[in-house]
Design an enzyme around this catalytic site. Sequence first.
Site, PDB file in Angstrom:
ATOM      1  N   HIS A 143       0.822  -1.225   0.000  1.00  0.00           N
ATOM      2  CA  HIS A 143       0.000   0.000   0.000  1.00  0.00           C
ATOM      3  C   HIS A 143       0.850   1.267   0.000  1.00  0.00           C
ATOM      4  O   HIS A 143       0.326   2.351  -0.253  1.00  0.00           O
ATOM      5  CB  HIS A 143      -0.915   0.053   1.233  1.00  0.00           C
ATOM      6  CG  HIS A 143      -1.976  -1.007   1.253  1.00  0.00           C
ATOM      7  ND1 HIS A 143      -2.874  -1.176   0.219  1.00  0.00           N
ATOM      8  CD2 HIS A 143      -2.286  -1.953   2.176  1.00  0.00           C
ATOM      9  CE1 HIS A 143      -3.682  -2.193   0.523  1.00  0.00           C
ATOM     10  NE2 HIS A 143      -3.343  -2.681   1.693  1.00  0.00           N
ATOM     11  N   ASP A 183      -2.438 -10.575  -2.122  1.00  0.00           N
ATOM     12  CA  ASP A 183      -3.007 -10.047  -0.879  1.00  0.00           C
ATOM     13  C   ASP A 183      -4.476  -9.700  -1.153  1.00  0.00           C
ATOM     14  O   ASP A 183      -4.819  -9.322  -2.271  1.00  0.00           O
ATOM     15  CB  ASP A 183      -2.223  -8.794  -0.468  1.00  0.00           C
ATOM     16  CG  ASP A 183      -2.647  -8.224   0.874  1.00  0.00           C
ATOM     17  OD1 ASP A 183      -1.934  -8.464   1.861  1.00  0.00           O
ATOM     18  OD2 ASP A 183      -3.696  -7.530   0.932  1.00  0.00           O
ATOM     19  N   HIS A 185      -6.085  -7.218  -0.395  1.00  0.00           N
ATOM     20  CA  HIS A 185      -6.265  -5.798  -0.696  1.00  0.00           C
ATOM     21  C   HIS A 185      -5.529  -5.415  -1.990  1.00  0.00           C
ATOM     22  O   HIS A 185      -4.520  -6.029  -2.332  1.00  0.00           O
ATOM     23  CB  HIS A 185      -5.720  -4.942   0.450  1.00  0.00           C
ATOM     24  CG  HIS A 185      -6.348  -5.225   1.786  1.00  0.00           C
ATOM     25  ND1 HIS A 185      -5.759  -6.039   2.734  1.00  0.00           N
ATOM     26  CD2 HIS A 185      -7.524  -4.806   2.314  1.00  0.00           C
ATOM     27  CE1 HIS A 185      -6.540  -6.101   3.801  1.00  0.00           C
ATOM     28  NE2 HIS A 185      -7.620  -5.374   3.574  1.00  0.00           N
ATOM     29  N   ASP A 276      -4.123 -12.648   3.621  1.00  0.00           N
ATOM     30  CA  ASP A 276      -5.373 -12.208   4.237  1.00  0.00           C
ATOM     31  C   ASP A 276      -6.598 -12.575   3.402  1.00  0.00           C
ATOM     32  O   ASP A 276      -7.724 -12.250   3.771  1.00  0.00           O
ATOM     33  CB  ASP A 276      -5.354 -10.712   4.572  1.00  0.00           C
ATOM     34  CG  ASP A 276      -4.698  -9.854   3.517  1.00  0.00           C
ATOM     35  OD1 ASP A 276      -4.455 -10.369   2.407  1.00  0.00           O
ATOM     36  OD2 ASP A 276      -4.426  -8.673   3.791  1.00  0.00           O
TER      37      ASP A 276
END
Length: 691
Positions: A143, A183, A185, A276
């Site tokens: 991120h 991931d 995200h 995740d």
Amino acid sequence: MAAPEDPRRRRVGLLYDERMCRHATPDGEIHPENPDRIRAIWQKLESEGIPQRCIVLSAKEAEDKYIASVHTQRHVKLIKNISSKKFNSRRLRIASNFNSIYFNKGSSEAASLAAGSLIEVSEKVAKGDLDSAIAIVRPPGHHAEPDEAMGFCLFNNVAIAANFLLNERPELGIRKMLIVDWDVHHGNGTQNMFYKDPRVLFFSVHRFDFGSFYPARDDGSYCMIGEGPGAGYNINVPWEQGQCGDADYMAVWDHVLLPVAESYNPDIIMISAGFDAAVDDPLGGCCITPYGYSLMLKKLMGFAQGKIVMALEGGYNLKSIANSVLACAKVLLEEKPLVGSIEAQPLESTWRVIQEVCHELKTFWPALSVELPQKLLVSCRRPCSIELNLSSSSESTVENDEGASTTLCATNFVDIIEPLSKLNIDEDNHWKAVAPDHIPTKQSSVVLSEECPNAQALMPDKNVDGCTPWRSVLSETEVWYGSYGSNMWNPEFLCYIKGGKVEGMNEPCPGSRDKSSPKDVIWKTVPHRLFFARSLTCRWGKGGVAFLHPESNKNDKAYMCMYRITLEQFNDVLLQENSLHQENGRSQGAGTPLLVLSDIGVAAENKSLPLEALKAGCYSNILYLGEEDNLPILTMTCSCSEIDQFRSGELPVSGPSNGYMNTLVRGLVEGKQITREEAIAYINDAATREL
Ligand code: Q9C
Ligand code: ZN
């Protein structure tokens, strides 16, 4: 040295360094991204004898100049200095300027060790000293933006290492690389850093939920394909919902990633390996098993001569991440074929997403032009709307991202299984086949898993139907009531819960029987058309009221304020919205509720559910709009047949009265969604555009 050198034996690098555990919350607050994550992984690998079979490496700090190839000098300086004494009094405040970030005295060192670790292993794999490597690092990186820490990430570890190979080590022959970000995200930082760069093909598969899933920006969409010379070298696969598992990821691998990797022919593959999306992760809501991860990895080993570098990103269930990394380590080490099988079918939405991605990118990647066989499109599983929280203890504690602990009341076994028995089961026993994949088994005493795929075997033999007063059963289930009309204004909606009226309402609301406030209020946008119709309501007097078109359309966008309430309260709101609260014996107390648990399952299957008992009311149709925090999102609108009547003029279509309009604008503005001007434009557009 351990085992004798076997020429076929794969040389796998394994990097772990305890110093990366020193990055932690400043005052010991609970946080999902904590030092135990990498400790749990390392312990698991040790207990399985993995390190002995690998080349174990420790971390080195990254040099500033390498970090600065993707980050601004300002950002490098900030992160390098944030742990120094002179920042002691300012650390908290600085962290609060970023989105989901904390700093302590160990952060600077850990951040540069994480980045340095990736440089270290990538160089060794590129050189051929290692075949592949796993870097068990934290803080994560994907991120992190050029000038901004974000989403638990300080430096973008993978991007730094990728740039290092491309720019600093041209002699190693790495000219094009594939970054696979699995991931849960979106890897917004990495995408940004290579958006115009054709030497890096960035592929991210992530929950998007139409733009509402973290980081909740529109750059996670499949439309983001890269720019300039980088056009075609950015691929996003944005899930519409949670619950994605092995079958969904395999479908994307087989129909998108692998065909592209085949034609791109990368020199090395780096994986932003967050775990995740693993089953039981508290943030992800997806359900990849360790076997799923091992297949995803195995299929990538066929490219770049097996040169693969895995970097840990997210993943917040200690057991899940430890088992998933273990499965991956075994794949990198072992020449043995994988054993296992994938039970479920991909979700219906998965095929839609794959088609959208392929359509967007097929001019760049001809391999994506092939039509998906019709047979695949019809054999899919449907999402399950009801959270099944089977737990042996009465309460289970789940950490949310901000570190606070939320106590979830475990749902009673009978309350869950009994309504499930009413779910429509099609001839193929679709539900049964699908059950194991959908049912999280959190420390469950009742194990619904591969060993026990038949949910029916677990049905209680006594039929409890009728013995349970509906209110108490429904008061234990929570749902999101999504409001797109005047209920977006908080005080207005509270009338339906607490009773009473606000300015503009002609008659007061009786309120719900359970007057407790919503447990949470959040906003979302949904791909549905907002419009105004009818010309008079008892509560609002003259003027049309808001409706959502029951069918979704990705070109439409409606704002929605969601209240977390019980299903019992939802029933009471439904009655009041249809002005049926006084008459009709079924309301307020005895009788049967309008909407029970099993109806949610049916609504989820069909997306909408017309309620016969309400057909005289104006909001007789329940829409299922996916889920949030594992709870179904429900709203109410008109029926599909009424749409035709609005179109033909059989039923009136008219704009909102001034009072009603003001309430909508107020809801949007006070809910901090858009400015007053934007809200007015939004409502006017909805009121004037042809249906
Ligand atoms: N309401 C990684 O998995 N959640 N980062 C913030 C705000 C942040 C996840 C929620 C999730 C960050 C690397
Ligand atoms: Zn993540």
